[in-house]
Design an enzyme around this catalytic site. Structure first.
Site, PDB file in Angstrom:
ATOM      1  N   HIS A   1      -6.277  71.074 -57.031  1.00  0.00           N
ATOM      2  CA  HIS A   1      -6.002  72.478 -57.355  1.00  0.00           C
ATOM      3  C   HIS A   1      -7.002  73.001 -58.396  1.00  0.00           C
ATOM      4  O   HIS A   1      -7.673  74.003 -58.172  1.00  0.00           O
ATOM      5  CB  HIS A   1      -4.561  72.595 -57.883  1.00  0.00           C
ATOM      6  CG  HIS A   1      -4.185  73.968 -58.351  1.00  0.00           C
ATOM      7  ND1 HIS A   1      -3.297  74.771 -57.664  1.00  0.00           N
ATOM      8  CD2 HIS A   1      -4.573  74.695 -59.433  1.00  0.00           C
ATOM      9  CE1 HIS A   1      -3.169  75.921 -58.304  1.00  0.00           C
ATOM     10  NE2 HIS A   1      -3.927  75.900 -59.382  1.00  0.00           N
ATOM     11  N   GLU A   2      -7.094  72.313 -59.521  1.00  0.00           N
ATOM     12  CA  GLU A   2      -7.944  72.811 -60.607  1.00  0.00           C
ATOM     13  C   GLU A   2      -9.418  72.831 -60.209  1.00  0.00           C
ATOM     14  O   GLU A   2     -10.151  73.747 -60.573  1.00  0.00           O
ATOM     15  CB  GLU A   2      -7.761  71.978 -61.880  1.00  0.00           C
ATOM     16  CG  GLU A   2      -6.375  72.075 -62.507  1.00  0.00           C
ATOM     17  CD  GLU A   2      -5.948  73.492 -62.861  1.00  0.00           C
ATOM     18  OE1 GLU A   2      -6.810  74.353 -63.076  1.00  0.00           O
ATOM     19  OE2 GLU A   2      -4.722  73.740 -62.891  1.00  0.00           O
TER      20      GLU A   2
ATOM     21  N   HIS B   1     -10.387  75.951 -58.563  1.00  0.00           N
ATOM     22  CA  HIS B   1     -10.737  77.070 -59.445  1.00  0.00           C
ATOM     23  C   HIS B   1     -12.201  76.961 -59.886  1.00  0.00           C
ATOM     24  O   HIS B   1     -12.908  77.963 -59.981  1.00  0.00           O
ATOM     25  CB  HIS B   1      -9.843  77.080 -60.686  1.00  0.00           C
ATOM     26  CG  HIS B   1      -8.419  77.483 -60.423  1.00  0.00           C
ATOM     27  ND1 HIS B   1      -8.083  78.607 -59.702  1.00  0.00           N
ATOM     28  CD2 HIS B   1      -7.241  76.921 -60.793  1.00  0.00           C
ATOM     29  CE1 HIS B   1      -6.755  78.719 -59.651  1.00  0.00           C
ATOM     30  NE2 HIS B   1      -6.218  77.702 -60.293  1.00  0.00           N
TER      31      HIS B   1
ATOM     32  N   HIS C   1     -14.296  78.196 -57.131  1.00  0.00           N
ATOM     33  CA  HIS C   1     -14.162  79.654 -57.038  1.00  0.00           C
ATOM     34  C   HIS C   1     -15.118  80.320 -58.051  1.00  0.00           C
ATOM     35  O   HIS C   1     -15.789  81.303 -57.743  1.00  0.00           O
ATOM     36  CB  HIS C   1     -12.706  80.037 -57.336  1.00  0.00           C
ATOM     37  CG  HIS C   1     -12.291  81.391 -56.821  1.00  0.00           C
ATOM     38  ND1 HIS C   1     -10.976  81.770 -56.724  1.00  0.00           N
ATOM     39  CD2 HIS C   1     -12.993  82.452 -56.380  1.00  0.00           C
ATOM     40  CE1 HIS C   1     -10.908  83.001 -56.250  1.00  0.00           C
ATOM     41  NE2 HIS C   1     -12.115  83.440 -56.027  1.00  0.00           N
TER      42      HIS C   1
HETATM   43 ZN   LIG Z   1      -4.199  77.348 -60.841  1.00  0.00          ZN
END
Ligand SMILES: [Zn+2]
Length: 720
Positions: free
Chosen positions: A487-488, A491, A494
Site C-alpha cells: 500500500h505505502e 503512494h 503515485h
Molecule cells: Zn494510504
C-alpha cells in the site's frame, strides 16, 4: 557524542565496502540530461539552527516573491506572473518544510526533531496567511478578469486558485469577509478543544475477576490493570482495553457496562462544543454561498456535493443490508445457543464478542505462523520485482551521501525501456526511539516543470516500522505488514511517476476521496497466492511456500465479518453527513438527537448514549468520512482491470495504463476522467459490493452514472 562517532565510523566503513558495487547519482546524470530531468539528492540541514534557518529563509523568500506578485502592474498581469509564480513559490517553500517534516519524524537527535517541529509550526501559521493576501488576490483576479484562453492543466491551475480565494472568503465584500475570518478562527479553536477533550478524557471502570471471565490474563496482569485483590481497572477510553473486553468478556453485563461508559465519553464537554462547531460551520458555509457544510467540504473532492456523497452511502447501505442481516443472524445463532434464550438479540455490545467466537470456531488461522514466509528483504525484493515488472520500471540502489539512520537506503527509479530517471525514494523501515510510529510515505521534492523547461523529478521517503531483525532471526513481517508495504509503496509510485506540470497537481495532490484508491487496490496483490509465491518462502527452507489453505482461510474469515464492519463504517459516514447537512440558520443544533437515530439503525437502539462526543473524525474529517468507502469502491473497481487482463495482477499493459492514466496525470485533470480512461468505462460499485460478498446485484448498486456514483478516500478507518 560517542554514539555519533560510532555512527559516522560505521557509515564510513559501509561506504568503503560498497563503493565498488553501489552506484551513485552521477551514474544517472547523463540519462537525466537527455530526458531534460532534474534529479538532485536533497541537502539535509545538520544542526537545529540550520533546520530553523532553512525554513525561515524559505518563508522570507516566499514573502518577497509574493510581494512582487502583489506589486506588479495589474494591467500587465499574466499567467506566468500570477498563478505560475504562486506555484513556483509553493515549490520552494514546500521542499523546505517537507525536509523539516521528515527530520521531525525521523531524526535520531531530539534537538533536531524539536527544532523541526517548531519550524513546521511556524511554516503552517505562515501558510494560512498566504490565502488572505489581498494584494496577491487582486493580481490573480486582474489576470482572471482578462478572460484568458487557457487549456487543460493551465486552466485548472487558474480555476483552483480562484476557488481557494473564494472559499477563503476573498470574493466577499470586506465586512462579510471579516465575519467569515472571525468564524473560521473561532472554529479552529473549538475544533482544537473538541480533540483535546477526547484525548484528555479518562474513564476507569473497576471490575471483579468474575465479571471479567474470558478476558485474557495478559491484559489483566498488565501494569495498572490489577488494582486490588479482586479489582481490575480497565479504561473505557483506551481502545485496546475496550475492544479486548468487547471481544472476550463472557458476561453480557460487563460488555454492556463498558459500552455505555465509552459511548458517553467526553459527553458533558463535547456535546455543547460540537453543537457550537456545527453552528459555526453552517454559518461559514451559508455566508460563502453554499447550502450546507457538506457541500462546502465536498466541493473540492470527487463527490463534489453532499448529496452525491449521501446517495453513494445510501446505495451501499441498501446493497450491503442482506449480507449484514445474514451475518447478524449467524451471530444471533451463537448467542441463542450460549444463552439458551431463543429471543436473544445481537446488541451493540455483543457483535464483537460473537464475531470473535465465530472466528475461533470456524476460521482459526494462526496469522503469526505466516511470518516465517515473509522475511523483510525477500519480501521487499519480491514487491520491487512485481512493481518494476508491471509498471515498466527499474529501481537501482545508490549511495546516500547523508543518512539520518545507518540502515537508510536510497533508490533511483528509472523507466525500464528508455532509462529516463523518474525520481528517488528513501527507505527508513525499522522502529527506533522518537521515530514516527506508523507507516507513511512523505513527499520531499515534488514533481514540477521548472521555468527553464526541465522537469524536477520527485524524491520521497517511505517511513515504516517493521519488526526489526533479532539475534537469531531476520525481520519477519506479518501478512498485514506485507499488505501495508504494498500500500505505502503505491503512494511512493503515485508521487514519483507524476508528469503534472505544477506542484499543485503533482503526484498524490489529488482529491482526498481518491488519494487512497490506487494504494487500496494494490493491497489485493498480497491476497493472491500466485503473487505471494513469487517471493514468499519459509526463511529457514525457501523451498516451502505458503500453504494455499491458509490464504483461503484468511479470505473466508475476512469475508465472514466484512458486512458488520462496513455497515458500521456506513453508519459513521451517515452520522457525519447528517450533522453537516442543510440546517436552518440560527436554529440551534442538537447533535445527539440528530445522530442517535442513525446509530440505532445498524444494531438495536441504545438509550442514553452520545457517541458523537467521542467521534474524533468530526473535527478534521468532517463531512469526509464517506471518503473511506468511496476510495474502497474505486479501488475495487480499478482492480477489475487487472483481474480481467490476461496476466491478472502481473499484467504489464494494465500496469502501464495505471501509470499513464492515474499516476502520471495526478490532479492535473479531473480524476473522473483519469478513472474512466483507466477503466475504459464508467465507474460501478458492483465490484466493491462483490468484495463484500454480495454476488446478486442489488438494484441500488447497478452502475449508476459516474457523477451520482462517487467513489472514496483518506487515512485509516476509525476506532469507534
Ligand atoms: Zn494510504
Amino acid at each position: 557524542m560517542k554514539r555519533f562517532l560510532l555512527v559516522s565510523l560505521s557509515s564510513a566503513f559501509a561506504l568503503t565496502l560498497q563503493a565498488e558495487s553501489v552506484k551513485s547519482l552521477s551514474d544517472f546524470q547523463a540519462a537525466a540530461e537527455k530526458a531534460k530531468a532534474v534529479l538532485v539528492i536533497p541537502e539535509w540541514p545538520k544542526t537545529p539552527i540550520e533546520v530553523q534557518g532553512e525554513v525561515n529563509t524559505a518563508i522570507a523568500k516566499a514573502n518577497a516573491a509574493l510581494d512582487l506578485i502583489g506589486k506588479q502592474d495589474l494591467a500587465k498581469a499574466s499567467f506566468q506572473s500570477t498563478v505560475v509564480a504562486l506555484d513556483n513559490i509553493q515549490n520552494e517553500a514546500q521542499i523546505a518544510v517537507a525536509k523539516a517534516v521528515v527530520i521531525q519524524q525521523t531524526n535520531q537527535d531530539p534537538a533536531m526533531r524539536e527544532a523541526a517541529e517548531k519550524s513546521v509550526k511556524v511554516f503552517q501559521d505562515w501558510a494560512v496567511g498566504v490565502d488572505y493576501r489581498e494584494d496577491v488576490y487582486k493580481a490573480v483576479k486582474a489576470f482572471a478578469d482578462t478572460k484568458p484562453k487557457l487549456e487543460g492543466e493551465d486552466a485548472l491551475l487558474l480555476e483552483h486558485a480562484l476557488r481557494d480565494y473564494r472559499r477563503a472568503g476573498l470574493a466577499l465584500p470586506p465586512d462579510k469577509r471579516a465575519e467569515v475570518e472571525k468564524l473560521r478562527k473561532e472554529l479552529a479553536q473549538l475544533e482544537t478543544d473538541f480533540q483535546a477533550n477526547i484525548v484528555a478524557v479518562k474513564a476507569p471502570v473497576v471490575f471483579t475477576k468474575a465479571e471479567l471471565e474470558g478476558v485474557p490474563e495478559t491484559i489483566l496482569e498488565s501494569p495498572g490493570v490489577k488494582t486490588g485483590d479482586d479489582s481490575y481497572t480497565l479504561l473505557a477510553n483506551v481502545t485496546f482495553h475496550y475492544n479486548t473486553v468487547q471481544e472476550t468478556a463472557k458476561k453480557e453485563e460487563t460488555r454492556k457496562h463498558l459500552y455505555q461508559v465509552r459511548f458517553n465519553l467526553a459527553r458533558e464537554k463535547n456535546v455543547p462544543l460540537l453543537n457550537n462547531i456545527l453552528t459555526h460551520r453552517n454559518q461559514i458555509a451559508l455566508k460563502l454561498g453554499y447550502k450546507s457544510w457538506d457541500d462546502f467540504q465536498t466541493e473540492i473532492k470527487m463527490a463534489k456535493s453532499g448529496a452525491a456523497a449521501r446517495t453513494f452511502i445510501n446505495d451501499l447501505v441498501a446493497g450491503l443490508q442482506p449480507k449484514f442481516d445474514a451475518e447478524v443472524a449467524e451471530l444471533r445463532k451463537l448467542k441463542v445457543a450460549q444463552t439458551k434464550d431463543s429471543n436473544a438479540q445481537i446488541n451493540k455490545w455483543d457483535w464483537r464478542y460473537f464475531q470473535n467466537e465465530l472466528k475461533k470456531d470456524q476460521y482459526t488461522v494462526d496469522t503469526d505462523a505466516l511470518r516465517v514466509y515473509f522475511p523483510f528483504q525477500r519480501t521487499l525484493d519480491g514487491m520491487f520485482n512485481i512493481y518494476q515488472n508491471i509498471f515498466g520500471l527499474k529501481f537501482t540502489k545508490i549511495l546516500a551521501p547523508q543518512k539520518w539512520v545507518d540502515d537508510l537506503q536510497l533508490y533511483v527509479v528509472a523507466d525500464a525501456s528508455s532509462g529516463e530517471p523518474l525520481g528517488m525514494f528513501y527507505l527508513d523501515m525499522f522502529p527506533r526511539d522518537g521515530k514516527f510510529n506508523h507507516f507513511a510515505q512523505f513527499g520531499i521534492v515534488p514533481g514540477k516543470l521548472l521555468t527553464d523547461g526541465k522537469y524536477q523529478r520527485p524524491t520521497v521517503a517511505l517511513v515504516c516500522n517493521f519488526p526489526p531483525p533479532t539475534k537469531d532471526k531476520p525481520s519477519l513481517l506479518s501478512h498485514s505488514d506485507v499488505e501495508t508495504l504494498f500500500h505505502e509503496f503505491g503512494h511512493a509510485l503515485h508521487s514519483i511517476l507524476t508528469r503534472a506540470k505544477y506542484v499543485r497537481f503533482a503526484g498524490t495532490n489529488v482529491p482526498a476521496d481518491f488519494v487512497e484508491a490506487p494504494s487500496q487496490m494494490l493491497q489485493n496483490w498480497v491476497w493472491e497466492k500466485k503473487v505471494l509465491d513469487t517471493f514468499a518462502a519459509d526463511y529457514r527452507d525457501p523451498s516451502k511456500k505458503i500453504p494455499a489453505e491458509m490464504i483461503t482461510k484468511m479470505k473466508e474469515a475476512k469475508l465472514a465479518t466484512v458486512g458488520v464492519y462496513y455497515r458500521r463504517q456506513f453508519t459513521f459516514a451517515d452520522v457525519d453527513l447528517t450533522l453537516h447537512d442543510v440546517h436552518p440558520e440560527g436554529e440551534p443544533y442538537d447533535s445527539v438527537a440528530l445522530s442517535n437515530p442513525i446509530f440505532a439503525k445498524d444494531f438495536f437502539p441504545v438509550d442514553n448514549t452520545a457517541f458523537v462526543a467521542f467521534f474524533g473524525h468530526l473535527a478534521g474529517y468532517d463531512a469526509g468520512y464517506y471518503g473511506y468507502a468511496w476510495a474502497d469502491a474505486i479501488a475495487a473497481d480499478m482492480a477489475t482491470v487487472f483481474e480481467k487482463s490476461p496476466n491478472g495482477y502481473f499484467d504489464k499493459s494494465a500496469g502501464m495504463k495505471l501509470r499513464q492514466e492515474i499516476y502520471a496525470p495526478g490532479g492535473s485533470r479531473e480524476v473522473d476522467i483519469s478513472i474512466r480512461n483507466f477503466l475504459g468505462r464508467d465507474r460501478s460499485i458492483q465490484p466493491y459490493l462483490k468484495t463484500l460478498g454480495i454476488e446478486t446485484p442489488a438494484k441500488a448498486g447497478s452502475a449508476p452514472p459516474a457523477e451520482s456514483n462517487p467513489g472514496a478516500a483518506p487515512p485509516q478507518p476509525p476506532k469507534p
